[in-house]
Design a protein around this motif. Structure first.
Motif, PDB file in Angstrom:
ATOM      1  N   GLY A  75       0.858  -1.297  -0.079  1.00 23.03           N
ATOM      2  CA  GLY A  75      -0.057  -0.174   0.019  1.00 23.03           C
ATOM      3  C   GLY A  75       0.924   1.230  -0.126  1.00 23.03           C
ATOM      4  N   ALA A  76       1.894   1.282   0.852  1.00 26.32           N
ATOM      5  CA  ALA A  76       2.903   2.406   0.738  1.00 26.32           C
ATOM      6  C   ALA A  76       3.563   2.613  -0.420  1.00 26.32           C
ATOM      7  CB  ALA A  76       3.918   2.329   1.958  1.00 26.32           C
ATOM      8  N   TYR A  77       3.818   1.608  -1.170  1.00 27.01           N
ATOM      9  CA  TYR A  77       4.378   1.688  -2.353  1.00 27.01           C
ATOM     10  C   TYR A  77       3.462   2.429  -3.490  1.00 27.01           C
ATOM     11  CZ  TYR A  77       7.249   0.726  -6.484  1.00 27.01           C
ATOM     12  OH  TYR A  77       8.103   0.850  -7.735  1.00 27.01           O
ATOM     13  N   SER A  78       2.240   1.755  -3.529  1.00 21.29           N
ATOM     14  CA  SER A  78       1.230   2.520  -4.376  1.00 21.29           C
ATOM     15  C   SER A  78       1.002   4.021  -4.286  1.00 21.29           C
ATOM     16  CB  SER A  78      -0.021   1.597  -4.458  1.00 21.29           C
ATOM     17  OG  SER A  78       0.210   0.343  -4.883  1.00 21.29           O
ATOM     18  N   ALA A  79       0.927   4.211  -2.744  1.00 21.95           N
ATOM     19  CA  ALA A  79       0.718   5.540  -2.198  1.00 21.95           C
ATOM     20  C   ALA A  79       1.895   6.554  -2.797  1.00 21.95           C
ATOM     21  CB  ALA A  79       0.502   5.442  -0.617  1.00 21.95           C
ATOM     22  N   CYS A  99     -11.771   0.219  -4.518  1.00 24.44           N
ATOM     23  CA  CYS A  99     -10.685   0.406  -3.440  1.00 24.44           C
ATOM     24  C   CYS A  99     -10.633  -0.697  -2.527  1.00 24.44           C
ATOM     25  CB  CYS A  99     -11.109   1.490  -2.245  1.00 24.44           C
ATOM     26  SG  CYS A  99     -12.747   0.715  -1.190  1.00 24.44           S
ATOM     27  N   GLY A 100     -11.159  -2.207  -2.827  1.00 31.87           N
ATOM     28  CA  GLY A 100     -10.827  -2.995  -2.100  1.00 31.87           C
ATOM     29  C   GLY A 100     -10.734  -3.001  -0.737  1.00 31.87           C
ATOM     30  N   ALA A 101      -9.778  -3.554  -0.001  1.00 25.56           N
ATOM     31  CA  ALA A 101      -9.513  -3.437   1.306  1.00 25.56           C
ATOM     32  C   ALA A 101      -9.037  -2.222   1.893  1.00 25.56           C
ATOM     33  CB  ALA A 101      -8.910  -4.712   1.954  1.00 25.56           C
ATOM     34  N   ALA A 102      -8.941  -1.296   1.138  1.00 25.50           N
ATOM     35  CA  ALA A 102      -8.388   0.027   1.522  1.00 25.50           C
ATOM     36  C   ALA A 102      -6.818   0.115   1.784  1.00 25.50           C
ATOM     37  CB  ALA A 102      -8.989   0.887   2.622  1.00 25.50           C
ATOM     38  N   ARG A 103      -6.208  -1.228   0.933  1.00 23.16           N
ATOM     39  CA  ARG A 103      -4.796  -1.271   0.800  1.00 23.16           C
ATOM     40  C   ARG A 103      -4.176   0.274   0.687  1.00 23.16           C
ATOM     41  NH1 ARG A 103      -0.625  -2.224  -3.007  1.00 23.16           N
ATOM     42  NH2 ARG A 103      -2.340  -1.842  -4.587  1.00 23.16           N
ATOM     43  N   ILE A 104      -4.389   0.841  -0.336  1.00 25.49           N
ATOM     44  CA  ILE A 104      -3.816   2.380  -0.496  1.00 25.49           C
ATOM     45  C   ILE A 104      -4.512   3.178   0.313  1.00 25.49           C
ATOM     46  CG2 ILE A 104      -3.134   3.863  -2.448  1.00 25.49           C
ATOM     47  CD1 ILE A 104      -3.845   1.172  -4.531  1.00 25.49           C
ATOM     48  N   GLY A 105      -5.951   3.364   0.468  1.00 24.68           N
ATOM     49  CA  GLY A 105      -6.584   4.235   1.185  1.00 24.68           C
ATOM     50  C   GLY A 105      -6.122   4.365   2.486  1.00 24.68           C
ATOM     51  N   ARG A 106      -5.724   3.436   3.417  1.00 29.52           N
ATOM     52  CA  ARG A 106      -5.321   3.370   4.724  1.00 29.52           C
ATOM     53  C   ARG A 106      -3.852   4.237   4.687  1.00 29.52           C
ATOM     54  NH1 ARG A 106      -1.384   1.582   7.777  1.00 29.52           N
ATOM     55  NH2 ARG A 106      -1.577   1.038   9.805  1.00 29.52           N
ATOM     56  N   GLU A 107      -3.141   4.187   3.626  1.00 33.63           N
ATOM     57  CA  GLU A 107      -1.808   5.152   3.531  1.00 33.63           C
ATOM     58  C   GLU A 107      -2.171   6.607   3.119  1.00 33.63           C
ATOM     59  OE1 GLU A 107       0.633   3.023   4.836  1.00 33.63           O
ATOM     60  OE2 GLU A 107      -0.837   1.547   4.832  1.00 33.63           O
ATOM     61  N   LEU A 108      -2.820   6.818   2.381  1.00 40.15           N
ATOM     62  CA  LEU A 108      -3.327   8.239   1.963  1.00 40.15           C
ATOM     63  C   LEU A 108      -4.062   8.985   2.473  1.00 40.15           C
ATOM     64  CD1 LEU A 108      -3.488   7.658  -2.331  1.00 40.15           C
ATOM     65  CD2 LEU A 108      -1.561   8.525  -0.693  1.00 40.15           C
ATOM     66  N   ALA A 109      -5.050   8.223   3.273  1.00 42.51           N
ATOM     67  CA  ALA A 109      -6.242   9.113   3.787  1.00 42.51           C
ATOM     68  C   ALA A 109      -5.505  10.100   4.775  1.00 42.51           C
ATOM     69  CB  ALA A 109      -7.037   8.352   4.884  1.00 42.51           C
ATOM     70  N   PRO A 110      -4.465   9.737   5.742  1.00 38.28           N
ATOM     71  CA  PRO A 110      -3.972  10.854   6.694  1.00 38.28           C
ATOM     72  C   PRO A 110      -3.532  12.212   5.983  1.00 38.28           C
ATOM     73  CG  PRO A 110      -3.257   8.777   7.130  1.00 38.28           C
ATOM     74  CD  PRO A 110      -4.107   8.544   5.786  1.00 38.28           C
ATOM     75  N   GLU A 111      -3.017  12.080   4.752  1.00 35.18           N
ATOM     76  CA  GLU A 111      -2.524  13.095   3.965  1.00 35.18           C
ATOM     77  C   GLU A 111      -3.465  14.003   3.323  1.00 35.18           C
ATOM     78  OE1 GLU A 111       0.738  11.411   1.438  1.00 35.18           O
ATOM     79  OE2 GLU A 111       0.746  10.049   2.924  1.00 35.18           O
ATOM     80  N   VAL A 112      -4.741  13.543   3.117  1.00 35.82           N
ATOM     81  CA  VAL A 112      -5.759  14.312   2.059  1.00 35.82           C
ATOM     82  C   VAL A 112      -6.822  14.864   2.899  1.00 35.82           C
ATOM     83  CG1 VAL A 112      -4.969  13.051   0.036  1.00 35.82           C
ATOM     84  CG2 VAL A 112      -6.917  12.232   1.392  1.00 35.82           C
ATOM     85  N   GLY A 113      -7.573  15.690   2.354  1.00 38.45           N
ATOM     86  CA  GLY A 113      -8.823  16.250   3.006  1.00 38.45           C
ATOM     87  C   GLY A 113     -10.102  15.047   3.303  1.00 38.45           C
TER      88      GLY A 113
END
Ligand SMILES: C[S@@+](CC[C@H](N)C(=O)[O-])C[C@H]1O[C@@H](n2cnc3c(N)ncnc32)[C@H](O)[C@@H]1O
Length: 353
Positions: A75-79, A99-113
């Protein structure tokens, strides 16, 4: 090259439900499946719901991550690719299609609105909800057709779709792209990928599907979620037909990686320059392609990926790409320990370094 049906023994297959038979997967992307066992599902929703009856199965289905640690590395790599491709800003309202299991969302959410995940499979969303439970600026919605119905017109700044268009018919991809143009604000950006038929390793991956199709009983429908492939030219055609403009298309890997922009009447020259400068952070590097090719080779032979291991020995222990591949190979190897023996210590050491 010899093609052999991949072995099921010892693999971490989500064998329940209609879409059984996933064999082995690389970081970030479902790789090989056994279509002979994949014919019963007639729609995307039931197929992907059957693959995601628990969070662990959902992670396995999205990218072959056998544990949370691997999912976080991939997830961090894709983010990190997305940060550059979408030029992400702190206040951005971002959606993920599939979004599947939020593999990427979990990593990106803290950085966006706002991070808004959408998926056809409610079971995937349940896994995403579980993994996002501590993140307040997130939303999740189920889709019912090839449209982004939960999103209002011009409501989103950015969006992306990773390893999803590769699992649907081209008509559905174009329908989704049209709706991406509806939900983006003018000047908004969208990143997505597709298997690259015009790259030698992309073609090799497609050739695997062709050889699998040759083994299918006559008259049987192909798997609704099978891997599908595009040329770069085709990808740009779909983007333009949807009312978006391609601003970056990377093709030097088994993936076509595209950034599209919703026109707003202003020049996109500065954006193109910024994306050109960031291309190295967005594209899959030669090492990714070479490791992927090694894994394809091993999978075709039904053997452990020894050549990938040899290549990884030349990589720095803290290289994120190498670490991600070590974690993934470690998981796949552990799953097949009955056939391959215990995974080599160097894999675990490399992941923990
Ligand atoms: C290989 S997974 C990738 C998930 C996520 N993008 C990631 O990279 O971790 C494919 C995802 O697409 C979803 N999906 C498949 N077909 C879809 C469709 N027609 N519409 C929306 N989502 C779909 C699946 O449920 C699954 O969550």
């Amino acid at each position: 090259m010899r093609y052999r049906k991949p072995r099921e023994t010892g693999s971490a297959l989500p064998l329940s439900g209609a879409c059984r038979g996933m064999i082995i997967t690389p970081p970030g992307h479902v790789l090989l499946r056994d279509p002979v066992n994949n014919m019963q599902s007639i729609d995307y929703k039931s197929c992907w719901n059957a693959r995601a009856t628990s969070t662990a199965q959902a992670l396995m289905a999205v990218d072959g991550s056998r544990d949370e640690r691997t999912a976080q590395l991939t997830g961090a790599y894709s983010a990190s690719q997305l940060r550059a491709a979408l030029q992400l800003q702190a206040g951005d309202r971002v959606f993920e299609l599939g979004c599947g299991a939020a593999r990427i969302g979990r990593e990106l959410a803290p950085e966006v609105g706002l991070w808004h995940g959408l998926d056809i499979a409610e079971n995937m969303l349940a896994a995403a909800r579980d993994r996002l439970r501590d993140q307040a600026n997130t939303a999740l919605d189920a889709l019912t057709r090839s449209r982004l119905d939960p999103l209002a017109d011009a409501s989103m700044d950015k969006g992306y779709c990773i390893a999803v268009f590769i699992h649907m018919d081209k008509e559905d991809m174009v329908l989704y792209l049209r709706d991406v143009a509806r939900v983006l604000r003018p000047g908004g950006l969208f990143y997505f990928d597709a298997w690259n038929l015009a790259h030698p390793v992309g073609w090799r991956r497609f050739d695997f599907e062709v050889n699998q199709a040759a083994q299918q009983p006559p008259g049987q429908r192909k798997d609704v979620a099978r891997n599908q492939f595009c040329t770069p030219q085709e990808v740009e055609l779909y983007v333009r037909a949807a009312g978006l403009e391609p601003v970056l298309t990377l093709t030097d890997s088994p993936w076509v990686q595209a950034v599209a922009r919703k026109p707003d009447g202003s020049s996109d020259a500065a954006l193109r320059a910024a994306l050109g400068a960031a291309a190295a952070q967005i594209q899959y590097p030669a090492l990714w392609t070479s490791l992927f090719d090694c894994i394809l080779d091993a999978e075709f032979r039904g053997e452990p990926p020894h050549s990938a291991l040899a290549a990884l020995r030349h990589c720095a222990l803290d290289d994120p790409l190498a670490r991600m591949f070590r974690a993934w190979i470690h998981g796949a190897w552990t799953q097949r320990a009955a056939d391959w023996g215990a995974p080599p210590d160097e894999l675990e050491q490399g992941v923990n370094a």
